[in-house]
Design an enzyme around this catalytic site. Structure first.
Site, PDB file in Angstrom:
ATOM      1  N   GLY A 242       7.058   5.074   3.140  1.00 14.08           N
ATOM      2  CA  GLY A 242       5.960   4.717   2.250  1.00 14.08           C
ATOM      3  C   GLY A 242       6.329   3.820   1.083  1.00 14.08           C
ATOM      4  N   PRO A 278      12.143   4.925   5.758  1.00 17.63           N
ATOM      5  CA  PRO A 278      11.450   3.686   5.389  1.00 17.63           C
ATOM      6  C   PRO A 278      11.158   2.842   6.618  1.00 17.63           C
ATOM      7  CG  PRO A 278      13.792   3.504   4.903  1.00 17.63           C
ATOM      8  CD  PRO A 278      13.558   4.914   5.384  1.00 17.63           C
ATOM      9  N   GLY A 279       9.978   2.258   6.640  1.00 16.34           N
ATOM     10  CA  GLY A 279       9.617   1.327   7.701  1.00 16.34           C
ATOM     11  C   GLY A 279       9.339  -0.021   7.052  1.00 16.34           C
ATOM     12  N   ARG A 280       8.147  -0.101   6.463  1.00 15.04           N
ATOM     13  CA  ARG A 280       7.700  -1.336   5.831  1.00 15.04           C
ATOM     14  C   ARG A 280       8.750  -1.928   4.877  1.00 15.04           C
ATOM     15  NH1 ARG A 280       2.374  -2.460   5.094  1.00 15.04           N
ATOM     16  NH2 ARG A 280       1.810  -0.272   5.282  1.00 15.04           N
ATOM     17  N   ARG A 317      -3.535  -6.948  10.121  1.00 14.42           N
ATOM     18  CA  ARG A 317      -3.615  -6.290   8.809  1.00 14.42           C
ATOM     19  C   ARG A 317      -4.764  -6.802   7.935  1.00 14.42           C
ATOM     20  NH1 ARG A 317      -0.152  -6.399   5.363  1.00 14.42           N
ATOM     21  NH2 ARG A 317      -0.378  -4.254   4.693  1.00 14.42           N
ATOM     22  N   TYR A 321      -7.021  -3.710   7.116  1.00 11.09           N
ATOM     23  CA  TYR A 321      -6.818  -3.118   5.783  1.00 11.09           C
ATOM     24  C   TYR A 321      -7.197  -4.066   4.638  1.00 11.09           C
ATOM     25  CZ  TYR A 321      -3.176  -0.642   8.569  1.00 11.09           C
ATOM     26  OH  TYR A 321      -2.472   0.031   9.513  1.00 11.09           O
ATOM     27  N   CYS A 346     -12.692 -14.098  19.122  1.00 11.17           N
ATOM     28  CA  CYS A 346     -14.141 -13.981  18.931  1.00 11.17           C
ATOM     29  C   CYS A 346     -14.524 -12.750  18.122  1.00 11.17           C
ATOM     30  CB  CYS A 346     -14.857 -13.902  20.276  1.00 11.17           C
ATOM     31  SG  CYS A 346     -14.407 -15.221  21.354  1.00 11.17           S
ATOM     32  N   TYR A 375       4.168  -3.775  10.783  1.00 13.68           N
ATOM     33  CA  TYR A 375       2.822  -3.497  11.281  1.00 13.68           C
ATOM     34  C   TYR A 375       2.114  -4.798  11.666  1.00 13.68           C
ATOM     35  CZ  TYR A 375       4.256   0.835   9.190  1.00 13.68           C
ATOM     36  OH  TYR A 375       4.981   1.952   8.860  1.00 13.68           O
TER      37      TYR A 375
END
Ligand SMILES: *Cc1c(COP(=O)(O)O)cnc(C)c1O
Length: 418
Positions: A242, A278-280, A317, A321, A346, A375
């Site tokens: 996060g 951790p990812g992002r 994204r 989001y 489309c 992501y």
């Protein structure tokens, strides 16, 4: 101008490390994900350095970017992995991650996935519900094993981020409520094929304020104390991921050191190994999505559009989001226009930017959608018959193709004409 880490203007062109994005697009085509290996390494090192004073183990959250070469880069630096499905476990193993460095998570694990995780010998499985704990016990019994498990606790902390990426709130589907823990602890004692080794939380993604972690870790530590007093030998406290990154230079992310400063003082006295996922943080700013301007057009209201060859099928994204991504012209232009940057799919939500001041790149020129490492490719789809793009990894003046562009044949390969 948003130049991050290894993405910078050199000799009149936006480059990744020592290679111009123009040259890469000429060789590999567009749309193209360009990943800087140095940035991956630097972000991992900065994370490790921030938490150096705390005995910990960093597990890269594979779901942020599951490309095998990206996973391998972190594995070579010593990281483990957090995987969320059988498919991600397969990827991590293929990338060469040692099974005993893999944590198996997921809100809805199928029996086959639990079997696969246990057979592979992962470090632990996270438990997200009481029925799931029973399933894990049953499957472990069949394999004649004891499954190491961690309880994912829902700390009921509503982190202020986009509502679709908050996960530690009691409204959400994730984790086990505190109220259920006494029952769970009793059950774990009764079951013969599970062993409780960890407590886990993950409160969401792109969390700017360390206080949310402080609130959740306070709860986690309370639960840790009760588990200890019940006689459980907890070895791991898993804080999840996060940690935030900067997408928009006007909204700079809180430095990782500020999270570390607060978390280390809280967690060190517990005397256990802390796990981070951790990812992002590790991947977001390591990649750019390079796309060609197909057309520029203007509608009757005077509104201008860049129609580019990448879209929501490569980077969803903004649609999903309302996320902000900086957009740079690979060849710099003095003049800017206010325009929408849209893809060919489309859907009205197929855009990268709306009403944004963009350098006046001409048709045929390249734009780079920045911070496209997390992501992005992993959420790609074939909607509208789109081919998944190629991906390359750059290191200095070296470039490697790390994912081939999909072909039309691959689009239909699993379908049967009946
Ligand atoms: C998604 C996820 C992560 C990684 O989150 P980031 O915001 O990318 O750091 C870590 N742990 C769990 C359980 C997750 O679901």
């Amino acid at each position: 101008m948003f130049e991050s880490n290894q993405f910078h203007y050199t000799d009149g062109a936006l480059s990744c490390d020592q290679l111009s994005l123009d040259g890469l697009a000429a060789t590999y085509g567009t749309p193209l994900f360009v990943t800087s290996k140095k940035t991956l390494v630097q972000s991992y090192r900065s994370f490790e350095q921030a938490f150096a004073d705390l005995p910990h183990f960093t597990c890269y959250s594979v779901k942020a970017n599951f490309n095998l070469s990206v996973i391998r880069t972190f594995a070579e630096l010593g990281a483990g992995c957090d995987v969320n499905s059988g498919g991600e476990l397969y990827r991590a193993l293929q990338a060469g991650v040692a099974p005993e460095k893999i944590i198996f998570a997921g809100v809805g694990k199928k029996p086959q996935e639990i079997e696969y995780a246990l057979q592979s010998g992962v470090l632990m499985l996270k438990v997200e519900s009481i029925p799931e704990l029973r399933s894990i016990d049953r499957i472990a019994a069949l394999q004649g094993k004891t499954a190491s498990v961690a309880i994912r606790i829902n700390p009921n902390v509503t982190a202020e981020t986009h509502p679709y990426i908050t996960t530690g709130d009691s409204k959400e589907k994730f984790g086990i409520d505190e109220g259920e823990l006494p029952e769970l602890f009793t059950l774990i004692r009764q079951l013969k094929h599970v062993s409780l080794v960890g407590l886990d939380m993950h409160i969401g993604s792109q969390i700017f304020d360390p206080e949310y972690y402080v609130a959740a870790v306070t709860k986690l530590l309370d639960i840790f104390e009760s588990a200890k007093s019940l006689g459980f030998a907890i070895e791991f406290l898993d804080i999840g991921g996060g940690f935030p990154v900067t997408y928009d230079p006007l909204k700079e992310a809180t430095p990782i050191e500020q999270f570390a400063r607060k978390l280390i003082v809280m967690l060190k006295p517990a005397g256990v190994k802390v796990i981070f996922e951790p990812g992002r943080y590790l991947v977001a700013n390591a990649s750019a999505l390079v796309t060609r301007v197909l057309y520029r057009k203007r509608n009757h209201t005077g509104k201008e559009f860049f129609v580019v060859d990448a879209g929501m099928t490569e980077l969803i994204r903004p649609a999903l989001y309302q996320a902000h991504h900086e957009i740079l012209s690979v060849t710099p232009h003095e003049r800017t226009i206010v325009a929408d940057v849209v893809g060919p799919v489309c859907e009205s939500s197929d855009f990268f930017a709306r009403h944004r001041e963009i350098e006046a790149a001409e048709e045929g020129e390249l734009l780079a959608v920045m911070s496209a490492g997390a992501y992005a490719a992993v959420m790609g789809s074939n909607y509208n018959g789109r081919l998944r793009p190629a991906e390359v990894m750059v290191d200095g003046s070296d470039v490697r193709l790390i994912r081939k562009r999909e072909t039309y044949e691959q689009l239909v390969q699993n379908e049967l004409l009946s």
